[in-house]
Design an enzyme around this catalytic site. Structure first.
Site, PDB file in Angstrom:
ATOM      1  CD  GLU A  72      64.068 -34.735  55.185  1.00  0.00           C
ATOM      2  OE1 GLU A  72      65.046 -34.471  56.021  1.00  0.00           O
ATOM      3  OE2 GLU A  72      63.761 -36.163  54.974  1.00  0.00           O
ATOM      4  CG  HIS A  76      64.345 -39.383  59.051  1.00  0.00           C
ATOM      5  ND1 HIS A  76      63.226 -38.838  58.496  1.00  0.00           N
ATOM      6  CD2 HIS A  76      65.253 -38.509  58.388  1.00  0.00           C
ATOM      7  CE1 HIS A  76      63.358 -37.688  57.762  1.00  0.00           C
ATOM      8  NE2 HIS A  76      64.466 -37.640  57.625  1.00  0.00           N
ATOM      9  CG  HIS A  84      68.066 -35.243  59.985  1.00  0.00           C
ATOM     10  ND1 HIS A  84      67.267 -34.153  59.857  1.00  0.00           N
ATOM     11  CD2 HIS A  84      67.872 -36.001  58.991  1.00  0.00           C
ATOM     12  CE1 HIS A  84      66.408 -34.552  58.919  1.00  0.00           C
ATOM     13  NE2 HIS A  84      66.771 -35.479  58.049  1.00  0.00           N
ATOM     14  CD  GLU A  85      69.433 -39.062  57.691  1.00  0.00           C
ATOM     15  OE1 GLU A  85      68.512 -39.865  57.398  1.00  0.00           O
ATOM     16  OE2 GLU A  85      69.896 -37.957  57.068  1.00  0.00           O
TER      17      GLU A  85
END
EC number: 3.4.24.-
Length: 316
Positions: free
Chosen positions: A199, A134, A130-131
């Site tokens: 997100e 980003h 997930h990071e």
């Protein structure tokens, strides 16, 4: 869809800025506010990683002192076709993670010892994917653009409060006062909406990079529960930092216009749909049960040693 939504929200934020400038009167003040706000945010953009990491007391780890965790991040970076980011550990019982850096070549990812203590390997992989999503989506750049415009709106509103209303009569004064007070709140609402959209995009990207959307969903349920119960000193000092993390750094209930993140239940439902698309569906985490259980979140005392290299206190 998330990029389209982000583009539309950025356009709305820009239109709000222009409308406020027009209401106050003249383009000179608006341009000055934009330049000053852009300068402030440009400084933040170039120095955000060092500022954020120092604020958290993060320490960099490598393949020698934390081989399993760093190796996990390296494998995900290869899958995402990204340069290897710098990897940091934060000695905090509060379970959370974030990414920072102005572009993929200067990115860093960080996780707390509290996160590493309560998640299994698949869940940690989902979080770090997930990071990295980003990073791949350049969300730091997008959020800096958003902050620049929102900051300009606030500065212009302050300018109008002190200098704008006195040069008008009647209805124009009322319109100026209304714009001065309403515009900053409207800008914050749009800014938070963009944050929530990013997100969702990172959740999808993380599921694609790791190939384990159900593990990310499980991690979100555990982290939301733990983050709501274990204080985050950084967010207590600076509430704006809540937007950094994979889950909010403070307790809140459901979605709201001022929320930095979508409700965890909605993110889990979104990941369930992605899992079905990928053909890897499995029983979803029981978020309600997790939220009701007391004492379900453990933490890593900084003096405790564990054998797993995923725990930075371990000997590797």
């Amino acid at each position: 869809m998330n990029m389209l939504k982000t583009t539309m929200l950025l356009a709305a934020l820009t239109a709000l800025f222009m409308a406020l400038g027009f209401t106050i009167g003249g383009t000179g003040g608006a341009m000055i506010a934009l330049v000053v706000a852009a300068g402030m945010n440009l400084f933040t953009f170039w120095n955000a990683d060092s500022i954020v990491l120092r604020m958290h007391g993060a320490r960099e780890v490598d393949a020698q002192n934390c081989p399993e965790f760093v190796g996990l991040v390296a494998g995900l970076a290869r899958r995402a076709n990204l340069p290897m980011p710098r990897v940091y550990i934060i000695d905090s019982e509060h379970p959370n993670a974030f990414a920072t850096g102005r572009n993929p070549e200067n990115a860093a990812v960080a996780a707390t010892t509290g996160l590493l203590a309560i998640l299994n390997r698949d869940e940690i992989e989902g979080v770090m994917a997930h990071e990295l999503a980003h990073v791949r989506n350049r969300d730091t750049l997008i959020m800096t653009m958003t902050a620049t415009i929102a900051g300009a709106i606030s500065m212009l509103a302050n300018f109008g409060m002190f200098f704008g209303a006195g040069r008008r009569d009647g209805g124009q004064v009322l319109a100026t006062i209304l714009a001065v007070f309403v515009a900053p709140f409207a800008a914050m609402i749009v800014q938070m909406a963009i944050s929530r959209a990013r997100e969702y995009g990172a959740d999808r990207g993380g599921a694609e990079i790791s190939g384990k959307p159900q593990a990310l969903a499980s991690a979100l349920a555990k982290l939301a529960n733990g983050a709501a119960r274990i204080p985050n000193p950084v967010v207590e000092r600076n509430p704006a930092a809540a937007a950094l993390y994979i889950v909010p750094g403070m307790k809140r209930d459901g979605d709201s216009l001022f929320a930095t993140h979508p409700a965890t239940e909605n993110r889990i439902a979104h990941l369930e749909a992605i899992a079905n698309e990928m053909g890897v569906s499995s029983p979803s985490p029981n978020f309600a049960a997790l939220s009701e259980r007391r004492g379900s979140v453990s933490s890593v005392p900084r003096t405790r040693r564990r054998s797993s290299a995923l725990d930075p206190n371990g000997r590797g």
